[in-house]
Each structure stands twice: as structure tokens, then as C-alpha cells.
Write a protein that holds these residues in place. Sequence first.
Motif, mmCIF file in Angstrom:
data_model
loop_
_atom_site.group_PDB
_atom_site.id
_atom_site.type_symbol
_atom_site.label_atom_id
_atom_site.label_comp_id
_atom_site.label_asym_id
_atom_site.label_seq_id
_atom_site.Cartn_x
_atom_site.Cartn_y
_atom_site.Cartn_z
ATOM 1 N N ALA A 411 0.799 -1.275 -0.021
ATOM 2 C CA ALA A 411 0.051 0.026 0.120
ATOM 3 C C ALA A 411 0.846 1.212 0.131
ATOM 4 O O ALA A 411 0.634 2.343 -0.647
ATOM 5 C CB ALA A 411 -1.092 -0.024 1.274
ATOM 6 N N TYR A 412 2.057 1.294 0.807
ATOM 7 C CA TYR A 412 2.892 2.265 0.902
ATOM 8 C C TYR A 412 3.733 2.507 -0.590
ATOM 9 O O TYR A 412 4.081 3.643 -0.610
ATOM 10 C CB TYR A 412 3.646 2.290 2.104
ATOM 11 N N ALA B 367 -3.798 -6.037 -9.052
ATOM 12 C CA ALA B 367 -4.289 -6.761 -7.725
ATOM 13 C C ALA B 367 -4.238 -5.780 -6.316
ATOM 14 O O ALA B 367 -4.884 -6.053 -5.398
ATOM 15 C CB ALA B 367 -3.184 -7.910 -7.404
ATOM 16 N N TYR B 368 -3.886 -4.520 -6.883
ATOM 17 C CA TYR B 368 -4.044 -3.627 -5.613
ATOM 18 C C TYR B 368 -4.525 -2.300 -5.921
ATOM 19 O O TYR B 368 -4.489 -1.310 -5.604
ATOM 20 C CB TYR B 368 -2.767 -3.094 -4.951
ATOM 21 N N ASP B 369 -5.519 -2.368 -7.258
ATOM 22 C CA ASP B 369 -5.976 -1.371 -7.875
ATOM 23 C C ASP B 369 -7.008 -0.604 -7.168
ATOM 24 O O ASP B 369 -7.451 0.369 -7.289
ATOM 25 C CB ASP B 369 -6.388 -1.596 -9.329
ATOM 26 N N HIS B 370 -7.783 -1.635 -6.250
ATOM 27 C CA HIS B 370 -8.528 -0.579 -5.204
ATOM 28 C C HIS B 370 -8.022 0.305 -4.452
ATOM 29 O O HIS B 370 -8.555 1.483 -4.243
ATOM 30 C CB HIS B 370 -9.442 -1.611 -4.294
ATOM 31 N N ILE B 371 -6.605 0.081 -4.328
ATOM 32 C CA ILE B 371 -5.768 1.195 -3.393
ATOM 33 C C ILE B 371 -5.292 2.266 -4.319
ATOM 34 O O ILE B 371 -5.411 3.518 -3.988
ATOM 35 C CB ILE B 371 -4.706 0.250 -2.695
ATOM 36 N N THR B 372 -4.871 1.908 -5.511
ATOM 37 C CA THR B 372 -4.167 2.687 -6.361
ATOM 38 C C THR B 372 -5.298 3.790 -6.675
ATOM 39 O O THR B 372 -4.944 5.000 -6.897
ATOM 40 C CB THR B 372 -3.357 2.271 -7.554
ATOM 41 N N SER B 373 -6.457 3.411 -6.827
ATOM 42 C CA SER B 373 -7.675 4.202 -7.244
ATOM 43 C C SER B 373 -8.414 4.855 -6.119
ATOM 44 O O SER B 373 -8.837 5.860 -6.404
ATOM 45 C CB SER B 373 -8.659 3.493 -8.180
ATOM 46 N N ALA B 374 -8.074 4.221 -4.826
ATOM 47 C CA ALA B 374 -8.946 4.939 -3.951
ATOM 48 C C ALA B 374 -8.233 6.233 -3.513
ATOM 49 O O ALA B 374 -8.804 7.179 -2.897
ATOM 50 C CB ALA B 374 -8.910 4.121 -2.508
#
Lengths: 520, 520
Positions: A411-412, B367-374
Motif C-alpha cells: 500500500a505504501y 491486484a491492488y488497484d482498489h488502493i491505487t484508485s482509492a
Amino acid sequence: MTDMCAPITGSSKVYRDVDGMRVPFRRVELTNGEHLDLYDTSGPYTDPEADIDLSRGLQPRTRVVGDRGTQLQRARAGEVTAEMAFVAAREGIPPEVVRAEVAAGRAVIPANHNHPELEPMIIGKAFSVKVNANIGNSAVTSSMAEEVDKMVWATRWGADTIMDLSTGRDIHLTREWILRNSPVPVGTVPIYQALEKVGGDPTRLTWDVYRDTVVEQCEQGVDYMTVHAGVLLRHIPLTIDRVTGIVSRGGSIMAAWCLAHHTESFLYTHFAELCEILARYDVTFSLGDGLRPGSIADANDEAQFAELRTLGELTKIAKNHGVQVMIEGPGHVPMHKIVENVRLEQELCDDAPFYTLGPLTTDIAPAYDHITSAIGAAMIAQAGTAMLCYVTPKEHLGLPDRKDVKDGVIAYKIAAHAADLAKGHPRAQDRDDALSKARFEFRWHDQFALSLDPDTARDFHDETLPAEPAKSAHFCSMCGPKFCSMRITADLKDSIREAMDAKSAEFAEHGNRVYLPLTS
Amino acid sequence: MTDMCAPITGSSKVYRDVDGMRVPFRRVELTNGEHLDLYDTSGPYTDPEADIDLSRGLQPRTRVVGDRGTQLQRARAGEVTAEMAFVAAREGIPPEVVRAEVAAGRAVIPANHNHPELEPMIIGKAFSVKVNANIGNSAVTSSMAEEVDKMVWATRWGADTIMDLSTGRDIHLTREWILRNSPVPVGTVPIYQALEKVGGDPTRLTWDVYRDTVVEQCEQGVDYMTVHAGVLLRHIPLTIDRVTGIVSRGGSIMAAWCLAHHTESFLYTHFAELCEILARYDVTFSLGDGLRPGSIADANDEAQFAELRTLGELTKIAKNHGVQVMIEGPGHVPMHKIVENVRLEQELCDDAPFYTLGPLTTDIAPAYDHITSAIGAAMIAQAGTAMLCYVTPKEHLGLPDRKDVKDGVIAYKIAAHAADLAKGHPRAQDRDDALSKARFEFRWHDQFALSLDPDTARDFHDETLPAEPAKSAHFCSMCGPKFCSMRITADLKDSIREAMDAKSAEFAEHGNRVYLPLTS
């Protein structure tokens, strides 16, 4: 350790020789014959040729010199140290820029003379944004071996430094294992161990106990230390009406001490002596924000900014002693109050690198605070923060396990990279472009290899399309073969070019206005 | 369905009577006797008294009128409709403000006359930021029942609308089940079904097939429709040198059609006729950004903004027909280019509500695009976006399953709430304050109940401290009993007050400058 000592999927370790030093990179070999070399924090653990023996520790790097002052002092004297040359190569930035930023105190290279195992790195807003991962056991849970494992695991996924925040038994020995095996700088909060030495009672702390603890940790090789010297007696009443009071452990310990003795903090009154100790080893100060806000309600309040002003005073003293300094920052801050934190820190603390925890942009999502804080972290890094202290999904709820450490680091890395892009860091967009190009050309293996977490990206893809031919198929399970926009567009490219060629004469006649009015 | 039809842990359903309508809230009863009523998107599914029968569908709400024009027309005529009164109560904002925002076209209330099962909600920058969840099957995977299940699941965790993006078999029937059972507005992209009708070949699409599909969906009760009418023939060549071309499915379908026939898009040439159809049912336009950037490299380029200018023209036409309109936005955008998107949208599209997908702030974390986009979603919402279309961890890799839907919704509730805080939405901080107060007072059950995901928060806490007494213990496993900063601070409060009282006379003598120089 076996599963975390292999190279990252799709990558191999390469070294560039820089003045006799081996500067590591992670090379992603692409299926179209190209390759991309990425910044690599993982140390020898991802090098199959490396001889890893945790009981012996990592090999010291070459060209370590221990008796010639701090990086700050040497930079001021005009010297480009081996460490500066090393980080310049890692960052792709001229060595002289590195030296100038360190000399100005706008960047730090945490590298204790007694931690020769580390690969030098730099923290400063002119460089790529860095990420710290906290590990460490507590009285309630976790063992020493687990913490070493977490250190290797965190750096594998991109942690640039780690902090050992152990508070339980075996603090010294846990730290020794971490230091001897850590390829990244290690930070600590010495007051935790000092408190253990006095049986956990803050009122029994003394300068002598604290000083001896600091010396012990300097000798061991700790690279930077959080010191909550800005929590002054007069600041404490400013926290009385807060929703969440004092949420920093170090801050609350010092507040308890100050109030019990009704005396100014010994960290503040003995600060010059502390500087002399740290200077001898080139240990970097991380001036702690003991009064950081622990809730949206408390953000940017008088207590927080009063302490920041004191940290500004202390920064000047430390720099006068030749000690490198960074400043810690919040905490919980709503988005509209984030930039003010950076502006004030730079103004009050003489542009010392800012090192922030998140900040969390809302209080309402325990179990997802890696996300609430990645939002704040990206924004505060865009505004000039040099290093981000990660927050894991377990924040406020428990100690992070292996999965949490990885989730927090990823995340970071996202937040840091998003900020690098926004700040226009010279090489940042190369990776985005390479990955997007691979995506558009349906090179699935390359897309995985270029991503922050190739294993999970591949696993997610394989959940619906596990067969190997799907790795070069011109669609995925999102839209299926008939609806793939990327395939349709790729097919269109030729048609567009044909149409453009056929029409080009016509366009020219109409002054390019009929068909392409918006590009003319 | 059983596990998702119970109340959310720690909450119960309450209704407020508003002009004979039952407006739902989720009430969190706290252990200190207080309670907090939260906005509730979950419909009857979290009401144990509700009689749920998927084969029959939800009960229609009261006071539905179907033959009196659109919300926009009625707002302009000065009428506060039943739907406006309903959303005013939900939002805690005066009904007249709701009417004025709808009349000005700055907000929309998507509510097809033929979808009486929905609980009205409003999308506009003066109101709380909303979240849409995409569901829908594709040719490759997932069944009809799964999609209904995902709809209930998504709204349970806070989705304000859902879009059914099905492209596979049984499109009509899947949508029927979703509509009859959905308590939130349902959006679709009619071109997907139209394409199914012509065997998946974009070049065989016709206005007649499309129009009939739109009428079919209007009759069924779809509340808003994505229409990519801004993809014009002249825009297509602007995408030729992009890294990722055209990534919108609808956009690429229309581009293929335009190029094959070398004719202007039938969506554009028949737009007025489309307006007449949508006006009859009060279906809201969601003018699609068929040329949105699919990579950092393509953000804010000529193709994107050329289309946005066309959407601005279409917005005026739609409003002249009395049709409600919102505008869809990107996509992939680095942080420093986000605000420009909102500024231009408001300027070009007459302040119509902006409805954005993310944006993703980097391409490198599949796989982490909920975070890149949040990260991007929070920032674009702070800048004025009214509704955020979620992105799940499966984005770019596959179709979301149940876990992905929840992860996506929670990430976006975080982004939306962070933006509400930053925009100073009147009631937003109440929840943060209540949760932080519970945290500081070690009311663990209240902390869980107030969080976005009480179940996971509790599970994480219980991993290390499962026993019930730990739910009121004045520490957690992060620091252990000796080091808990919150406990130390709570203990300190009394000492601080004593010290302040004792010193108060002394402070006064010194003009409050010795002890509290920073508050005087």
C-alpha cells in the motif's frame, strides 16, 4: 526463509559497479527483449548466488570508513562519500546533487558506522519517496525469529528502512539479529528499552539510564533513532481537551515523566549531549512527534504545532553538532489539512526531511487503515514528505503478521510511487509505461513481472484463466473474447492509420479542420 | 443469502417517518447509552422484520408517481417531490436545497418510474459523496444468482448504486432479478446488450437495434444509462499514439462502428431522440467517457478532453429535454493531473455531477488497484466529484468475486468519507469523533460497531486477544499493558487537571506565559 530468499518472480539481481562498489538493481527481463532495472531494497536475499547465514550476518559492504565524521559534516566539507556515490547510482541522480542536498540538511543518509551490512540509501524530497516498515515484538505476542523474518519479508516487497519497535523480552538480542542481517537502515525508539530497564514505570526513568541505552544502541549499529525531545512540560496541558489525548507511546511516556517530576523533559535539557553521542556514530535523529494527533478531531491543533516549533529549535542544535536530522509527522489528518503540515515542517525545521506516519484521512475504518493512510501518505508525499512510515491493516487492533506487513508495504509503495509520478521523479513513469505497454500488447507475464506484487497479480489472473495459453491471449476474463476494448482498439490501429492516410490530402485542403479540428 | 440478510454487527435498522415515507437509517447503539444514526444503503435486507422473497422482489415504496415528468422538470417547476423529501431526510439537508440543486442540474436523483423498489438517493457535490459498485457476468464466468447476491452484498457494505455490466447470456433476465430486488438505483451500458443482439460484431450495430434495447431497459426500470455519445469520428485518430489506445468497452465498440462505416456515431446523431425516450421514464444519462485514459501516459490528453467538450454539448441538449445528466470521468490519472479533470468537467458540462472511475494514480499495482484508485478517488471527490465508481482488486485481471466486491466497496467508502470530511459535510465527522472517543475510552465493541466493517475489525482484534474481558481492557496487543499510550494519557488527564488548577494562580501572575505560552 526459503520462500522469501528466491528472486522476485520475473526478476533477477544485477549489480552495477560504482567506484568498486556493487550497487544492486532488480532487473525485469521482458518477453519482447527489452528490460527495466528497478530500485532494489531486498538485499542479498533475492540473489541466488548470495551465501546467507543468519547466525553470521550479511557481509559488510566495501569502502566503509568509520572515523571521519557524519555524512552531513563530510558533505559540508565538499566530499562526495562512498555512500553518496552509492545512492546517486541507485537514484539515477548526479553525486554532486546528493552531496548538496545532504550538506543543506534537506536529505539524510542514515548509516551508522557500526552497521556496515547496509546498502546506503537517501531520504530527502529531491529523491524517490521512501517507505519504512515497523516491526518488533511486544509483551503480548511474537518471537525474535519472527521479527527477523518480517524484516527480510518487508524489504523483499520494498521497505527502504525498518524500525524495530520491540517492547518485550530480548530487546537487545532481537535487535542484534535484525541489524546483522538487515540490508536497510534500522531505526529504533530508545525510550522503549530504557523503560524496560526501569521495570516499565515511566516516573523511574533517568537521563543516565536513557543515555546508556542510546550508547548501547549506537554501538550495536542502529542507524536512526526516534527521540521525543519536543514534548515539553508546557505542551502537555494543550492536550487536555483532545478527543484522543497523547497517542504516541514515547510522547505519553515523556509526558508522564514530566508531570510526575514537574520538571522539563530530560531529552530536551540534555539534547546537546545526545547530539554529541549520535555524531560519533553518524546516527541520524528522527525527531519524534510525541503529540501527533490520534484522531481527525485533534489534527493540526495547538499541541501538535507547538511541539513542531520545538522540533525546529532542536533541528538547528543537531545540525550545529553535525548530526543528520529528520522530523516525524502525523498521524490522523483530514485531507484538507495535510498540506499545511508539510508547509509548516519545512518552514520551522529548516527543510529537514519529513517522515510521516500516514496520515490516516479518516478514523472510521479500523482493519483497513493501510488504505485510509495510503491516501494521506500519497498526498503528503506529493507535498514534499521524504519518507512514509507504513500503516498495516492491523493498526489500532493488534500486531501485524506476515500478511499484514506485506499489505502495508505494498500500500505504501503505491503511495510513494504515486507521489514520485506527481513530483515528476525522472525515472518513475518508466515502470508505468512499460507495464501499460505490456498490458496493451497482452504480454501477461511482463505485466505480472513489472507489478509491485507479481505473485498476487498472477494468482488473481489465474483464478479464472489458469491455462498457459491465456498468458498470451488477447483478452481476459473481465470482458471475455468478444468485448475486449484493448483487442478491439489494437485491431483498429491499422484501420485508423489507413483512414488517416487516405484522408490526409483532404484534411490538408480543409486546413486540417474537418476531420481533426481539435489537433490543429 | 442468510449470512448477508442479518443486521450489520452492532447496528439495527430504524426508520424515520417523512411525509408518510419510511426513510431508513442504520442505528449504532453504543455501550455508553448514546447512539449514532448512519446513512443506510442496505435496504430491507438488514431489517429482520422485512419479508424477503427474491422471486417476488422488494415491495414498491409509497408515493411513487410515474406520469409527471422528470425530477429535473419538476424541480424547475418548483416542486419538492417525494423523492427530494426522502433524500433530504437521508442527507440531513433542507428539501429546498435538494430541489434547487436538482433544478440547476448540479445534482441528479436517478429513479426510473418503473423501478419503484428503490430508496431514492441523490448524486451531487453538495451532498455526501456516493459510491457505485459494478457487477455483472461475462461470457467467461459467473451466473445470474451470483450477480443478485453481489448486489445485496455490495449495498450491505455501502454501495449507493450498482451497475449491471453483464455481457454474457441471460442479460435481460439477470437484470430483471437485480432490478426487482435492488434497493439502490441500477445503471447499465445498453450498448453491451445491443452488441449481443448483433452477434458481437460492432459493425452490425444500428440505431434501431440500440434504440429498441434502450426502450427495453427503460421499461424494465433501469435508473441510469451509460451512453458513449461523445466518441466522435474525428476524435478517434487522436488516440492513435496512445500507450493504451481506447480502454472503454463502449468507446472501442463505437470507434469500431464509426471507422467501419466512416460515419458519425449514431449515438451522437440520434441523441435528441434518445433524450425523448429517457425523459419519458426519468432515466438519467451517464454520459460515458469512451476515450478515458487507460494509463498514466495517456492522462489528460487531447482525445480525452476533446470528448469531454462534446459531452458538454450533449449535456445542454439533454437538459433542454428535461433529462437528468451526469458525466463519467477517468480512468488512470497521476495525482498532479486530477484537479484539472474536475475543473474542466464543471466548466464544460455546466456543473453536471461528475462520476469518476477511480482514477488510478499509478499503473504498477495490478491486484491492488482498489488502493491505487482509492487515492485518486479521494482526491477527485475532494475536488468536487459526486459519485465514485469503485475499482476492485481484480481490476485488469479478472471478474470480482464476493470478497473483491466487499474490498472494493470498503476502499471506496473510505475515499468517499475522507472527501466528505475534507469538504466539511455537516454530519461526516460525527462518526469519526464517536469512533475515536470509543477508542480512547477502550470501548472496543463500540469501536467495532462504528467502523466500516465491524466483522473484520473484531476478527483482527481477536486474533491476538480473543477473550471477552479484552473487549474492555485498557490496552491492546499492539503495545501490551505496560506501554499503552492511550492508557497512560487517560491516567494523566487527572494529573494534568490537578497541575493546572494548582498552577492557575501562578499562571495568572505571569500573564499565562510561563506554563502555557502557546495558548495565551
